[in-house]
Design a protein around this motif. Structure first.
Motif, PDB file in Angstrom:
ATOM      1  N   GLN A 262       0.789  -1.231   0.000  1.00  0.00           N
ATOM      2  CA  GLN A 262       0.000   0.000   0.000  1.00  0.00           C
ATOM      3  C   GLN A 262       0.822   1.282   0.000  1.00  0.00           C
ATOM      4  O   GLN A 262       0.445   2.238  -0.696  1.00  0.00           O
ATOM      5  N   PRO A 263       1.936   1.374   0.722  1.00  0.00           N
ATOM      6  CA  PRO A 263       2.712   2.615   0.600  1.00  0.00           C
ATOM      7  C   PRO A 263       3.128   2.914  -0.843  1.00  0.00           C
ATOM      8  O   PRO A 263       3.005   4.048  -1.310  1.00  0.00           O
ATOM      9  N   LYS A 264       3.593   1.898  -1.552  1.00  0.00           N
ATOM     10  CA  LYS A 264       3.989   2.099  -2.953  1.00  0.00           C
ATOM     11  C   LYS A 264       2.785   2.390  -3.835  1.00  0.00           C
ATOM     12  O   LYS A 264       2.840   3.253  -4.720  1.00  0.00           O
ATOM     13  N   ALA A 404      -6.491  -1.626  -3.373  1.00  0.00           N
ATOM     14  CA  ALA A 404      -7.441  -0.960  -4.263  1.00  0.00           C
ATOM     15  C   ALA A 404      -8.300   0.024  -3.477  1.00  0.00           C
ATOM     16  O   ALA A 404      -8.609   1.123  -3.953  1.00  0.00           O
ATOM     17  N   PHE A 405      -8.706  -0.358  -2.258  1.00  0.00           N
ATOM     18  CA  PHE A 405      -9.551   0.500  -1.428  1.00  0.00           C
ATOM     19  C   PHE A 405      -8.818   1.768  -1.011  1.00  0.00           C
ATOM     20  O   PHE A 405      -9.344   2.884  -1.144  1.00  0.00           O
ATOM     21  N   THR A 406      -7.604   1.641  -0.506  1.00  0.00           N
ATOM     22  CA  THR A 406      -6.896   2.824  -0.012  1.00  0.00           C
ATOM     23  C   THR A 406      -6.520   3.760  -1.157  1.00  0.00           C
ATOM     24  O   THR A 406      -6.544   4.985  -0.988  1.00  0.00           O
ATOM     25  N   THR A 407      -6.214   3.225  -2.328  1.00  0.00           N
ATOM     26  CA  THR A 407      -5.924   4.120  -3.459  1.00  0.00           C
ATOM     27  C   THR A 407      -7.203   4.766  -3.998  1.00  0.00           C
ATOM     28  O   THR A 407      -7.163   5.902  -4.489  1.00  0.00           O
ATOM     29  N   GLN A 408      -8.333   4.075  -3.904  1.00  0.00           N
ATOM     30  CA  GLN A 408      -9.604   4.726  -4.238  1.00  0.00           C
ATOM     31  C   GLN A 408      -9.837   5.934  -3.345  1.00  0.00           C
ATOM     32  O   GLN A 408     -10.273   7.003  -3.808  1.00  0.00           O
ATOM     33  N   LEU A 409      -9.554   5.777  -2.062  1.00  0.00           N
ATOM     34  CA  LEU A 409      -9.734   6.889  -1.135  1.00  0.00           C
ATOM     35  C   LEU A 409      -8.840   8.066  -1.510  1.00  0.00           C
ATOM     36  O   LEU A 409      -9.251   9.232  -1.417  1.00  0.00           O
ATOM     37  N   ASP A 437       0.368  16.592   3.255  1.00  0.00           N
ATOM     38  CA  ASP A 437      -0.155  15.401   3.933  1.00  0.00           C
ATOM     39  C   ASP A 437      -0.236  14.218   2.970  1.00  0.00           C
ATOM     40  O   ASP A 437       0.076  13.080   3.342  1.00  0.00           O
ATOM     41  N   LEU A 438      -0.656  14.476   1.748  1.00  0.00           N
ATOM     42  CA  LEU A 438      -0.744  13.388   0.765  1.00  0.00           C
ATOM     43  C   LEU A 438       0.631  12.811   0.469  1.00  0.00           C
ATOM     44  O   LEU A 438       0.789  11.582   0.368  1.00  0.00           O
ATOM     45  N   ARG A 439       1.616  13.661   0.322  1.00  0.00           N
ATOM     46  CA  ARG A 439       2.963  13.174  -0.007  1.00  0.00           C
ATOM     47  C   ARG A 439       3.592  12.411   1.152  1.00  0.00           C
ATOM     48  O   ARG A 439       4.440  11.541   0.937  1.00  0.00           O
ATOM     49  N   ALA A 444       3.462   7.432   6.297  1.00  0.00           N
ATOM     50  CA  ALA A 444       2.555   7.242   7.429  1.00  0.00           C
ATOM     51  C   ALA A 444       1.961   5.834   7.424  1.00  0.00           C
ATOM     52  O   ALA A 444       1.845   5.193   8.473  1.00  0.00           O
ATOM     53  N   VAL A 445       1.574   5.337   6.237  1.00  0.00           N
ATOM     54  CA  VAL A 445       1.052   3.970   6.150  1.00  0.00           C
ATOM     55  C   VAL A 445       2.132   2.961   6.519  1.00  0.00           C
ATOM     56  O   VAL A 445       1.870   1.959   7.196  1.00  0.00           O
TER      57      VAL A 445
END
Length: 609
Positions: A262-264, A404-409, A437-439, A444-445
């Protein structure tokens, strides 16, 4: 939800068929099979085990040929059994595989039985095989064009005939099917990933297409506005499917791998984002965003929960009224259309049948402004929508969605910010803060993933339970819903999620010492209210498992277990709090010994209604 592979070649295509099924097994694994044209006859192998067992069976029986079709099944009509497994034969002349559901199969079955055809399965697919056989007049391509005119419902089919070597015919309506082009050989498949390493020249067939696949040429007939079928040209694209996505590497399961990717995945999804702009969603997005005055989100399952988070982001940040509808329900009720609505679909595969149908229904009601958040740039959903944001999660093999869920968010948060910007509700300072924050989000994940040992300790206790409650408030109620879904999907523990304030309105009756209560507890404006809800659980002897931010002042004690998140992340907190719930479900399932990547009764890509 099932997978198709077909091939016409001068070489032995059985290894290609088997490897294609391995890559498509996530789409359906109740049974699998293949059929080939060998020595002038049809030969077939089928199994209710996994593709590896089919591979061994094929090798033992010496099945090898240059023409064949293969299928991995998620059962709809008929139980998972060898006699219901594809491919289906009609006599020893026609072999056929099928994805989808034929709605008029009972009518066709009765008609064919009256003509003397005997059925050996309970499937709707066998009806198509007998129908093709009945209509066959020496030209399979023409026969299939006649046959599909009799079918109602959704289908992707691949069929070949004993009397026509080196020819496979395919057709699609409502289920995905692609053509792979090679040198002196050609292929059919449900997904380009099935053909990775074989060909990267892909044609995405359109609704109503029928395709004739031979060694050195292909013909495509497309449905015209008057319903007739005529020769058409379809674009050939170079598609580099990710073969590495199917490799486990050091991980025990694909789900575990995808949780840790997920981080990547988030970093890749944000890679092209230099600033907030409507044009992130495509040319002309600014004009659309200026024109609309409400948002309608259509999605299913996990994607629906992403939509529930997005509703709060869009209304709070952009001030745009937002409704979220379960796609499978939306088109079957009377709704009030507004032509100034932005219709947003959310789908990992871009082929989700219910969501595609809901989109078409919304357009038919007079709502032309459409946008999708999707992980597959070549999917039907992206082709159907005017605007799109492509997440870059990569292939997701585990049935239970994670990255897929976290990238949808992430994509939906960018949408909320873009709508806010168009409405003058996003200052330069706010934009800079959100981008920062996004970067930082991938890092953070990564820090949340470091909590895995603590989650494993909890999972050992959860593995002995049969029920669980999940609580959240505000932005985090949908996160609780997603956490409960993950636990249900892969551990088979019954789990429900509620807004914490609803406890006293019914669910509190379920709370006992045997009912673990998982709580998402960020340090936000609702924390004090949430603490009161936790006391309601403790007063009834319930055992609490709380994911709390570091500064939330919730302490571990008897009956109250706390895992501290590394930091509070404001608007993006739902993404961080999702990750430990994924880990909890995963490790609980491992402790219970369930099939994590392929849970019973489920499949990855839901291409039937």
């Amino acid at each position: 939800m099932c997978g198709i592979v077909g091939a016409v070649s001068t070489r032995n295509i059985v290894p290609i068929l088997v490897e294609g099924l391995r890559r498509l097994e996530y789409r359906g694994y109740d049974s699998c099979g293949l059929a080939v044209h060998q020595d002038g006859q049809l030969r077939r192998a089928r199994s209710t085990a996994r593709v590896a067992e089919l591979d061994a069976q094929v090798a033992q029986e010496g099945i090898a040929a240059g023409t064949g079709i293969a299928h991995t099944r998620w059962a709809t009509h008929g139980a998972p059994a060898v006699h219901n497994a594809h491919p289906h034969f009609s006599g020893n002349r026609i072999a056929l595989v099928h994805n989808g559901i034929i709605e008029n199969h009972d009518e066709l079955r009765a008609e064919l039985q009256a003509k003397g055809y005997e059925f050996s399965s309970q499937t709707d697919t066998e009806v198509i095989a007998h129908l093709v056989n009945h209509l066959y007049d020496g030209d399979l391509f023409e026969t299939v064009q006649l046959a599909v005119k009799r079918l109602r419902g959704a289908y992707a089919i691949a069929v070949f005939c004993r009397d026509e070597p080196h020819r496979v015919v395919g057709a699609r309506e409502g289920s995905p099917l692609i053509l792979g082009r090679g040198e002196g050989e050609n292929f059919l498949a449900s997904d380009a990933m099935a053909l990775a390493g074989v060909t990267d020249q892909i044609v995405y067939l359109e609704e109503g297409d029928v395709v004739d696949v031979q060694l050195n040429k292909v013909w495509i007939h497309g449905r015209q506005p008057d319903g007739s079928l005529r020769a058409v040209e379809r674009e050939t694209r170079t598609v580099h499917a990710h073969t590495g996505a199917a490799e486990l590497g050091p991980y025990r399961h694909y789900m575990q791998k995808e949780i840790f990717e997920q981080p990547k995945a988030i970093a890749d999804t944000l890679d092209a984002v230099a600033g907030i702009s409507p044009e992130l969603f495509g040319d002309g997005a600014y004009g659309v965003f200026k024109e609309i005055d409400q948002v309608l989100v259509l999605a299913c399952g996990t994607s629906y929960y992403a939509g529930l988070v997005a509703r709060q982001w869009i209304e709070s940040l952009a001030g745009v009224p937002t409704n979220v509808e379960i796609a499978s329900e939306y088109r079957y009720r009377d709704s009030v259309p507004n032509p100034r609505t932005l219709v947003v679909t959310i789908t990992q595969s871009g082929e989700t049948a219910d969501t595609l149908a809901a989109l078409k229904h919304a357009r038919a009601l007079g709502m032309p402004h459409t946008l999708t958040i999707c992980n597959v740039s070549t999917s039907a959903m992206v082709r159907e929508c005017r605007l799109a944001y492509i997440t870059r999660a990569g292939a997701e093999i585990g049935v239970a969605s994670t990255k897929a869920f976290t990238t949808q968010l992430v994509g939906l948060f960018l949408l909320a910010l873009s709508l806010a910007q168009v409405r003058g509700r996003l200052t330069d300072e706010q934009e800079a803060k959100h981008l920062k924050d996004l970067r930082h989000l991938p890092a953070a994940v990564q820090s949340v993933l470091a909590l895995e040992p603590q989650v494993i300790a909890w999972s050992e206790e959860f593995a002995r339970k049969e029920n669980a409650l999940f609580l959240g408030r505000g932005l985090h109620y949908p996160v609780a819903l997603e956490g409960a879904l993950k636990l249900k999907e892969i551990s088979y523990i019954h789990a429900e999620a509620y807004p914490a304030g609803e406890l006293k309105h019914g669910p509190l009756a379920l709370v006992t010492a045997a009912m673990p209560v998982v709580t998402v507890a960020p340090n936000d404006q609702l924390l004090e209210k949430l603490k009161s809800n936790l006391q309601e659980v403790r007063a009834r002897g319930g055992e609490l498992f709380v994911f709390a931010d570091g500064d939330s002042f919730i302490r571990s004690e008897a009956g109250l277990h706390v895992i501290r998140m590394p930091e509070h992340y404001g608007w993006l907190s739902p993404i961080l709090h999702t990750v430990p719930l994924q880990l909890l479900a995963y490790h609980t399932a491992c402790a219970r010994g369930t099939d994590v990547d392929k849970p019973r009764n489920l499949a990855k890509s839901v291409t039937v209604e």
